[in-house]
Design a protein around this motif. Structure first.
Motif, PDB file in Angstrom:
ATOM      1  N   SER A 258       0.830  -1.219   0.000  1.00 58.18           N
ATOM      2  CA  SER A 258       0.000   0.000   0.000  1.00 58.18           C
ATOM      3  C   SER A 258       0.861   1.266   0.000  1.00 58.18           C
ATOM      4  O   SER A 258       0.672   2.168   0.824  1.00 58.18           O
ATOM      5  N   LEU A 259       1.804   1.307  -0.943  1.00 60.45           N
ATOM      6  CA  LEU A 259       2.693   2.460  -1.070  1.00 60.45           C
ATOM      7  C   LEU A 259       2.311   3.292  -2.281  1.00 60.45           C
ATOM      8  O   LEU A 259       1.735   2.783  -3.244  1.00 60.45           O
ATOM      9  N   VAL A 260       2.634   4.575  -2.215  1.00 58.00           N
ATOM     10  CA  VAL A 260       2.407   5.506  -3.316  1.00 58.00           C
ATOM     11  C   VAL A 260       3.770   5.999  -3.771  1.00 58.00           C
ATOM     12  O   VAL A 260       4.624   6.336  -2.947  1.00 58.00           O
ATOM     13  N   ASP A 261       3.972   6.055  -5.074  1.00 58.75           N
ATOM     14  CA  ASP A 261       5.226   6.523  -5.649  1.00 58.75           C
ATOM     15  C   ASP A 261       5.152   8.045  -5.816  1.00 58.75           C
ATOM     16  O   ASP A 261       4.324   8.540  -6.573  1.00 58.75           O
ATOM     17  N   LEU A 262       5.982   8.757  -5.069  1.00 50.83           N
ATOM     18  CA  LEU A 262       6.029  10.213  -5.185  1.00 50.83           C
ATOM     19  C   LEU A 262       6.946  10.593  -6.337  1.00 50.83           C
ATOM     20  O   LEU A 262       8.034  10.037  -6.473  1.00 50.83           O
ATOM     21  N   LYS A 263       6.530  11.517  -7.143  1.00 55.39           N
ATOM     22  CA  LYS A 263       7.339  11.937  -8.280  1.00 55.39           C
ATOM     23  C   LYS A 263       8.463  12.852  -7.813  1.00 55.39           C
ATOM     24  O   LYS A 263       8.290  13.649  -6.897  1.00 55.39           O
ATOM     25  N   ILE A 264       9.593  12.731  -8.463  1.00 54.89           N
ATOM     26  CA  ILE A 264      10.764  13.543  -8.133  1.00 54.89           C
ATOM     27  C   ILE A 264      10.589  14.939  -8.721  1.00 54.89           C
ATOM     28  O   ILE A 264      10.218  15.085  -9.883  1.00 54.89           O
ATOM     29  N   ASP A 265      10.865  15.973  -7.905  1.00 54.90           N
ATOM     30  CA  ASP A 265      10.659  17.355  -8.326  1.00 54.90           C
ATOM     31  C   ASP A 265      11.680  17.860  -9.344  1.00 54.90           C
ATOM     32  O   ASP A 265      11.367  18.676 -10.175  1.00 54.90           O
ATOM     33  N   ASN A 266      12.909  17.394  -9.256  1.00 55.72           N
ATOM     34  CA  ASN A 266      13.949  17.990 -10.086  1.00 55.72           C
ATOM     35  C   ASN A 266      14.395  17.071 -11.218  1.00 55.72           C
ATOM     36  O   ASN A 266      15.532  16.678 -11.326  1.00 55.72           O
ATOM     37  N   GLY A 267      13.461  16.728 -12.079  1.00 57.71           N
ATOM     38  CA  GLY A 267      13.796  15.921 -13.244  1.00 57.71           C
ATOM     39  C   GLY A 267      13.329  14.487 -13.104  1.00 57.71           C
ATOM     40  O   GLY A 267      13.138  13.983 -12.012  1.00 57.71           O
ATOM     41  N   TRP A 268      13.134  13.866 -14.190  1.00 52.23           N
ATOM     42  CA  TRP A 268      12.554  12.535 -14.224  1.00 52.23           C
ATOM     43  C   TRP A 268      13.611  11.447 -14.280  1.00 52.23           C
ATOM     44  O   TRP A 268      13.660  10.552 -13.475  1.00 52.23           O
ATOM     45  N   PHE A 269      14.492  11.528 -15.283  1.00 49.55           N
ATOM     46  CA  PHE A 269      15.492  10.477 -15.487  1.00 49.55           C
ATOM     47  C   PHE A 269      16.736  10.777 -14.670  1.00 49.55           C
ATOM     48  O   PHE A 269      17.346  11.824 -14.802  1.00 49.55           O
ATOM     49  N   LYS A 270      17.129   9.851 -13.821  1.00 53.43           N
ATOM     50  CA  LYS A 270      18.304  10.065 -12.964  1.00 53.43           C
ATOM     51  C   LYS A 270      19.462   9.157 -13.322  1.00 53.43           C
ATOM     52  O   LYS A 270      20.556   9.327 -12.828  1.00 53.43           O
ATOM     53  N   TRP A 271      19.224   8.172 -14.166  1.00 49.67           N
ATOM     54  CA  TRP A 271      20.321   7.325 -14.620  1.00 49.67           C
ATOM     55  C   TRP A 271      20.452   7.489 -16.126  1.00 49.67           C
ATOM     56  O   TRP A 271      19.467   7.430 -16.858  1.00 49.67           O
ATOM     57  N   VAL A 272      21.674   7.727 -16.577  1.00 51.94           N
ATOM     58  CA  VAL A 272      21.966   7.865 -18.005  1.00 51.94           C
ATOM     59  C   VAL A 272      23.216   7.046 -18.282  1.00 51.94           C
ATOM     60  O   VAL A 272      24.165   7.061 -17.499  1.00 51.94           O
ATOM     61  N   ASN A 273      23.249   6.364 -19.424  1.00 53.95           N
ATOM     62  CA  ASN A 273      24.397   5.512 -19.736  1.00 53.95           C
ATOM     63  C   ASN A 273      25.589   6.295 -20.308  1.00 53.95           C
ATOM     64  O   ASN A 273      26.586   5.698 -20.698  1.00 53.95           O
ATOM     65  N   ASN A 274      25.501   7.618 -20.356  1.00 56.29           N
ATOM     66  CA  ASN A 274      26.601   8.486 -20.798  1.00 56.29           C
ATOM     67  C   ASN A 274      27.070   8.211 -22.223  1.00 56.29           C
ATOM     68  O   ASN A 274      28.241   8.332 -22.525  1.00 56.29           O
ATOM     69  N   ARG A 275      26.159   7.832 -23.074  1.00 53.21           N
ATOM     70  CA  ARG A 275      26.464   7.664 -24.495  1.00 53.21           C
ATOM     71  C   ARG A 275      25.740   8.752 -25.265  1.00 53.21           C
ATOM     72  O   ARG A 275      24.859   9.408 -24.747  1.00 53.21           O
ATOM     73  N   GLU A 276      26.103   8.891 -26.505  1.00 52.73           N
ATOM     74  CA  GLU A 276      25.535   9.943 -27.346  1.00 52.73           C
ATOM     75  C   GLU A 276      24.566   9.364 -28.374  1.00 52.73           C
ATOM     76  O   GLU A 276      24.662   8.198 -28.744  1.00 52.73           O
ATOM     77  N   GLY A 277      23.678  10.206 -28.841  1.00 54.53           N
ATOM     78  CA  GLY A 277      22.804   9.867 -29.969  1.00 54.53           C
ATOM     79  C   GLY A 277      21.827   8.749 -29.690  1.00 54.53           C
ATOM     80  O   GLY A 277      21.264   8.647 -28.610  1.00 54.53           O
ATOM     81  N   THR A 278      21.665   7.869 -30.678  1.00 54.21           N
ATOM     82  CA  THR A 278      20.633   6.833 -30.600  1.00 54.21           C
ATOM     83  C   THR A 278      20.941   5.722 -29.603  1.00 54.21           C
ATOM     84  O   THR A 278      20.069   4.916 -29.305  1.00 54.21           O
ATOM     85  N   VAL A 279      22.165   5.659 -29.103  1.00 56.78           N
ATOM     86  CA  VAL A 279      22.506   4.619 -28.111  1.00 56.78           C
ATOM     87  C   VAL A 279      22.387   5.122 -26.675  1.00 56.78           C
ATOM     88  O   VAL A 279      22.646   4.384 -25.736  1.00 56.78           O
ATOM     89  N   MET A 280      21.975   6.388 -26.527  1.00 57.69           N
ATOM     90  CA  MET A 280      21.771   6.929 -25.181  1.00 57.69           C
ATOM     91  C   MET A 280      20.532   6.299 -24.553  1.00 57.69           C
ATOM     92  O   MET A 280      19.496   6.167 -25.185  1.00 57.69           O
ATOM     93  N   VAL A 281      20.673   5.894 -23.291  1.00 58.65           N
ATOM     94  CA  VAL A 281      19.560   5.327 -22.531  1.00 58.65           C
ATOM     95  C   VAL A 281      19.424   6.123 -21.239  1.00 58.65           C
ATOM     96  O   VAL A 281      20.416   6.413 -20.573  1.00 58.65           O
ATOM     97  N   LYS A 282      18.182   6.478 -20.901  1.00 55.18           N
ATOM     98  CA  LYS A 282      17.890   7.170 -19.653  1.00 55.18           C
ATOM     99  C   LYS A 282      16.802   6.386 -18.930  1.00 55.18           C
ATOM    100  O   LYS A 282      15.876   5.892 -19.565  1.00 55.18           O
ATOM    101  N   GLU A 283      16.926   6.307 -17.596  1.00 55.62           N
ATOM    102  CA  GLU A 283      15.904   5.613 -16.814  1.00 55.62           C
ATOM    103  C   GLU A 283      15.656   6.328 -15.493  1.00 55.62           C
ATOM    104  O   GLU A 283      16.552   6.957 -14.942  1.00 55.62           O
TER     105      GLU A 283
END
Length: 99
Positions: free
Chosen positions: A50-75
């Protein structure tokens, strides 16, 4: 692990951090889609406790694979969860990820 802890904790919850999991594919940009079963398992634990997920105020994606272009992944792997019964008690709450 949360299910195990949830069996012994009877108090209200506020928990946050990197869960290394997403709730749905809107929390991911680029790369292969996550298996639906993994997202369903995470959602099931949140619902069961019975938990609620609170949204983060300062941006959505906090993990990035540090690649450029079409191979960039954010989560969005960071989640802040609070007992559903306590959401109204903390209407002022803000969530921020500090790097």
């Amino acid at each position: 692990m949360l299910k195990r802890v949830g069996r012994s904790v009877k108090e209200k919850w506020i928990i946050g951090g990197n869960f290394n999991a997403i709730l749905d594919n809107s929390e991911k940009e680029g790369g292969r889609k996550k298996p639906q079963a993994l997202m369903d398992d995470f959602r099931e634990v949140i619902d069961e406790l019975s938990l609620v997920d609170l949204k983060i105020d300062n941006g959505w994606f906090k993990w990035v694979n540090n690649r450029e272009g079409t191979v960039m992944v954010k989560e969005r792997l960071d989640h802040f969860l609070i007992s559903e019964s306590e959401v109204d008690s903390f209407s002022f709450i803000e969530t921020k990820v500090i790097r």
